[in-house]
Write a protein that holds these residues in place. Structure first.
Motif, PDB file in Angstrom:
ATOM      1  N   SER A  61      -4.292  -5.676   6.111  1.00 33.57           N
ATOM      2  CA  SER A  61      -2.987  -5.656   6.783  1.00 33.57           C
ATOM      3  C   SER A  61      -2.794  -7.035   7.393  1.00 33.57           C
ATOM      4  O   SER A  61      -3.570  -7.440   8.267  1.00 33.57           O
ATOM      5  CB  SER A  61      -2.932  -4.610   7.895  1.00 33.57           C
ATOM      6  OG  SER A  61      -1.837  -4.942   8.764  1.00 33.57           O
TER       7      SER A  61
ATOM      8  N   ASN B  64     -10.488  -3.314  -5.750  1.00 40.18           N
ATOM      9  CA  ASN B  64      -9.417  -3.133  -4.747  1.00 40.18           C
ATOM     10  C   ASN B  64      -9.857  -3.734  -3.414  1.00 40.18           C
ATOM     11  O   ASN B  64     -11.025  -3.625  -3.051  1.00 40.18           O
ATOM     12  CB  ASN B  64      -9.132  -1.645  -4.527  1.00 40.18           C
ATOM     13  CG  ASN B  64      -8.248  -1.074  -5.630  1.00 40.18           C
ATOM     14  OD1 ASN B  64      -8.013  -1.758  -6.630  1.00 40.18           O
ATOM     15  ND2 ASN B  64      -7.775   0.149  -5.444  1.00 40.18           N
TER      16      ASN B  64
ATOM     17  N   VAL C  82      -8.263  -3.686   0.625  1.00 41.66           N
ATOM     18  CA  VAL C  82      -7.169  -3.200   1.480  1.00 41.66           C
ATOM     19  C   VAL C  82      -7.073  -4.125   2.695  1.00 41.66           C
ATOM     20  O   VAL C  82      -8.096  -4.479   3.298  1.00 41.66           O
ATOM     21  CB  VAL C  82      -7.417  -1.740   1.926  1.00 41.66           C
ATOM     22  CG1 VAL C  82      -7.246  -0.794   0.751  1.00 41.66           C
ATOM     23  CG2 VAL C  82      -8.778  -1.579   2.560  1.00 41.66           C
TER      24      VAL C  82
ATOM     25  N   TYR D 261      -4.199  -4.572  -1.585  1.00 42.06           N
ATOM     26  CA  TYR D 261      -3.205  -3.631  -1.041  1.00 42.06           C
ATOM     27  C   TYR D 261      -2.903  -4.039   0.401  1.00 42.06           C
ATOM     28  O   TYR D 261      -3.765  -3.885   1.272  1.00 42.06           O
ATOM     29  CB  TYR D 261      -3.749  -2.200  -1.093  1.00 42.06           C
ATOM     30  CG  TYR D 261      -3.769  -1.626  -2.494  1.00 42.06           C
ATOM     31  CD1 TYR D 261      -4.780  -1.973  -3.393  1.00 42.06           C
ATOM     32  CD2 TYR D 261      -2.762  -0.779  -2.942  1.00 42.06           C
ATOM     33  CE1 TYR D 261      -4.797  -1.477  -4.686  1.00 42.06           C
ATOM     34  CE2 TYR D 261      -2.775  -0.263  -4.244  1.00 42.06           C
ATOM     35  CZ  TYR D 261      -3.796  -0.630  -5.105  1.00 42.06           C
ATOM     36  OH  TYR D 261      -3.809  -0.136  -6.385  1.00 42.06           O
TER      37      TYR D 261
ATOM     38  N   VAL E 127      -5.962   4.962   2.930  1.00 41.97           N
ATOM     39  CA  VAL E 127      -6.614   3.638   2.880  1.00 41.97           C
ATOM     40  C   VAL E 127      -7.986   3.786   2.248  1.00 41.97           C
ATOM     41  O   VAL E 127      -8.367   3.064   1.335  1.00 41.97           O
ATOM     42  CB  VAL E 127      -6.745   3.042   4.300  1.00 41.97           C
ATOM     43  CG1 VAL E 127      -7.575   1.756   4.259  1.00 41.97           C
ATOM     44  CG2 VAL E 127      -5.387   2.770   4.904  1.00 41.97           C
TER      45      VAL E 127
ATOM     46  N   ILE F 148      -1.546  -1.862   5.093  1.00 41.00           N
ATOM     47  CA  ILE F 148      -2.254  -0.574   5.258  1.00 41.00           C
ATOM     48  C   ILE F 148      -1.989   0.008   6.652  1.00 41.00           C
ATOM     49  O   ILE F 148      -2.307   1.163   6.935  1.00 41.00           O
ATOM     50  CB  ILE F 148      -3.778  -0.694   5.035  1.00 41.00           C
ATOM     51  CG1 ILE F 148      -4.405  -1.752   5.954  1.00 41.00           C
ATOM     52  CG2 ILE F 148      -4.091  -0.972   3.578  1.00 41.00           C
ATOM     53  CD1 ILE F 148      -5.926  -1.729   5.949  1.00 41.00           C
TER      54      ILE F 148
ATOM     55  N   ILE G 229      -7.838   4.270  -1.534  1.00 42.93           N
ATOM     56  CA  ILE G 229      -7.511   3.027  -2.268  1.00 42.93           C
ATOM     57  C   ILE G 229      -8.721   2.095  -2.257  1.00 42.93           C
ATOM     58  O   ILE G 229      -9.124   1.549  -3.275  1.00 42.93           O
ATOM     59  CB  ILE G 229      -6.302   2.312  -1.628  1.00 42.93           C
ATOM     60  CG1 ILE G 229      -5.042   3.168  -1.717  1.00 42.93           C
ATOM     61  CG2 ILE G 229      -6.075   0.959  -2.293  1.00 42.93           C
ATOM     62  CD1 ILE G 229      -3.843   2.591  -0.961  1.00 42.93           C
TER      63      ILE G 229
ATOM     64  N   ALA H   8       0.830  -1.227   0.000  1.00 43.25           N
ATOM     65  CA  ALA H   8       0.000   0.000   0.000  1.00 43.25           C
ATOM     66  C   ALA H   8       0.858   1.268   0.000  1.00 43.25           C
ATOM     67  O   ALA H   8       0.411   2.325  -0.429  1.00 43.25           O
ATOM     68  CB  ALA H   8      -0.917  -0.007   1.215  1.00 43.25           C
TER      69      ALA H   8
END
Ligand SMILES: Nc1nc2c(ncn2[C@@H]2O[C@H](COP(=O)(O)OP(=O)(O)OP(=O)(O)O)[C@@H](O)[C@H]2O)c(=O)[nH]1
Ligand SMILES: [K+]
Ligand SMILES: [Mg+2]
Length: 405
Positions: free
Chosen positions: A268, A264, A266, A244, A255, A247, A258, A148
């Motif tokens: 982590s 997309n 996002v 992604y 965030v 983040i 995106i 990201a």
């Protein structure tokens, strides 16, 4: 001069050429030349020594692969959402082979493949790029894992690397039919207005491929790239999610920006954020459909659904029956359906009925007429015929008698 140098030369010439009406034809020709050399470049990969590729046994109901630059978090993601551990580390090229894991989701098994990171020029053979990209070609869905923090340029670069080997991400196959003829020259026919190509340009492209007699039927407003793709033929149209990761290293606003783009997701891995949404999007993009079967008078078997894929025009009773048993089709009489696809419960349907996820179906076979029953049936039909004949004869005799009187 080798193929790679020729490709390089054409790419430089294309970069130098101004894009306008006058140069459009010339650029179109350069694109065709490039496509031809790229296909040549790919040939050896398939003829290369067998051991080179990542031969991974297909497993489960669908295959998803992770493509991305080194150290974006592919292995960390595999270890987070499957039972398989794949080594993760800060240095680049930690993963050197293809590591398969299994996502258990919605009664289905989805194979997830961790792959080595790829770099620019992967499609031209740098690193193990060509083998990694070949796995993408054989997948039902590509997860493009991005860091990201890195800009959009990574996504564009990876898309270009996949494009160079004929993978088209999140695009539908253009509706073009090419028929090669013996004579008659190159004819461009369309069922709609073509605003981006004309017959002369298409003729040039076909002559580049030494095809001088063909009919091209376009049912949508296609580009010159679509025309080249339809000649090359070896294109793969694959769904792709842009995942992604990391983040936790960027701001909430970034965030949010995106996350709003189509396709997309996002996440982590470190903070285990958004895995559920990622799994939901994977499920949605794979277009898998769970169909439960039930026998007469018994509750549906909810433990072991049929898993079908949503073809271009949906998934039909026919595909479900074929998956139960190939020979069942010829004995198929009709089915009853409970669920979202039924107008009322239960609905009696035929082979072409389009099913929805989590429908329940019950299959009815044609009444088996055993040979004895067939005999008796035949018998019945013959006696019937005899009766009919006898009746007709009696009537005739009666008429003849009446006449005599
Ligand atoms: N901050 C942060 N770091 C992460 C996250 N996920 C992975 N990392 C770190 O990123 C580094 C690379 O992780 P890997 O899983 O090895 O990445 P990879 O894409 O498999 O790398 P290659 O196998 O070399 O291509 C490791 O140090 C991870 O700890 C995340 O969500 N946030
Ligand atoms: K790494
Ligand atoms: Mg890795």
């Amino acid at each position: 001069m080798g193929v790679l140098e020729k490709i390089k030369e054409i790419e430089e010439e294309m970069a130098r050429t101004q894009k306008n009406k006058a140069t459009e034809y010339h650029l179109g020709l350069l694109k065709a030349k490039l496509a031809k050399y790229r296909t040549q470049l790919l040939e050896p990969a398939s003829k290369g020594p067998k051991g080179e590729g990542f031969e991974v046994q297909k497993f489960g109901n669908a295959r998803v692969c992770m493509i991305g630059f080194p150290s974006v978090g592919k292995s960390t993601l595999l270890s987070s959402i499957t039972e398989t551990e794949s080594l993760a580390a800060a240095y680049e090229f930690t993963t050197l082979t293809c590591i398969p894991g299994v996502i258990n989701y919605n009664d289905t098994k989805i194979q997830l493949l961790d792959l080595p990171g790829i770099i620019e020029g992967a499609a031209d053979g740098r690193g193990r790029g060509r083998q990694v990209i070949a796995v993408a070609k054989a997948s039902d869905l590509v997860l493009m894992v991005l860091d990201a923090q890195k800009s959009e340029e990574h996504k564009a670069k990876l898309t270009y690397e996949l494009e160079k080997v004929g993978i088209r991400l999140n695009q539908e196959r253009p509706d073009i039919t090419v028929t090669i003829n013996k004579t008659g020259g190159v004819k461009l026919i369309s069922t709609c207005q073509l605003t981006r190509i004309d017959e002369k340009q298409v003729k040039n492209i076909f002559s580049e491929y030494k095809i001088h007699n063909a009919t091209i039927l376009c049912r949508q407003d296609v580009t010159i790239d679509d025309i080249i793709d339809s000649i090359e033929g070896n294109r793969k149209y694959v769904r792709c999610l842009y995942v992604y990761n990391k983040i936790d290293t960027i701001s909430i606003e970034e965030v949010d920006m995106i996350a709003r783009q189509p396709n997309n997701v996002v996440i982590s891995c470190h903070q285990k954020l958004n895995f559920d949404y990622l799994l939901e999007k994977i499920w949605e993009n794979l277009g898998l459909v769970r169909i439960y079967t039930k026998r007469k008078g018994q509750p549906p078997d909810l433990g072991d659904p049929l898993i079908l894929t949503h073809g271009r025009n949906g998934c039909t009773i026919k595909s479900a029956v074929e998956q139960i048993h190939r020979d069942l089709i010829k004995d198929f009489a009709h089915a009853t359906v409970w669920g979202k696809s039924a107008k009322f419960m239960p609905q009696k349907v035929g082979l072409n009925h389009i099913l929805c996820d989590e429908d329940v179906i019950q299959i009815y076979k044609k009444a088996k007429t055993s040979t004895k029953a067939k005999e008796s049936n035949k018998l019945v039909s013959i006696t019937e015929k005899k009766d009919v004949k006898k009746e007709a004869k009696d009537m005739k005799d009666q008429k003849a008698k009446d006449k005599k009187k």
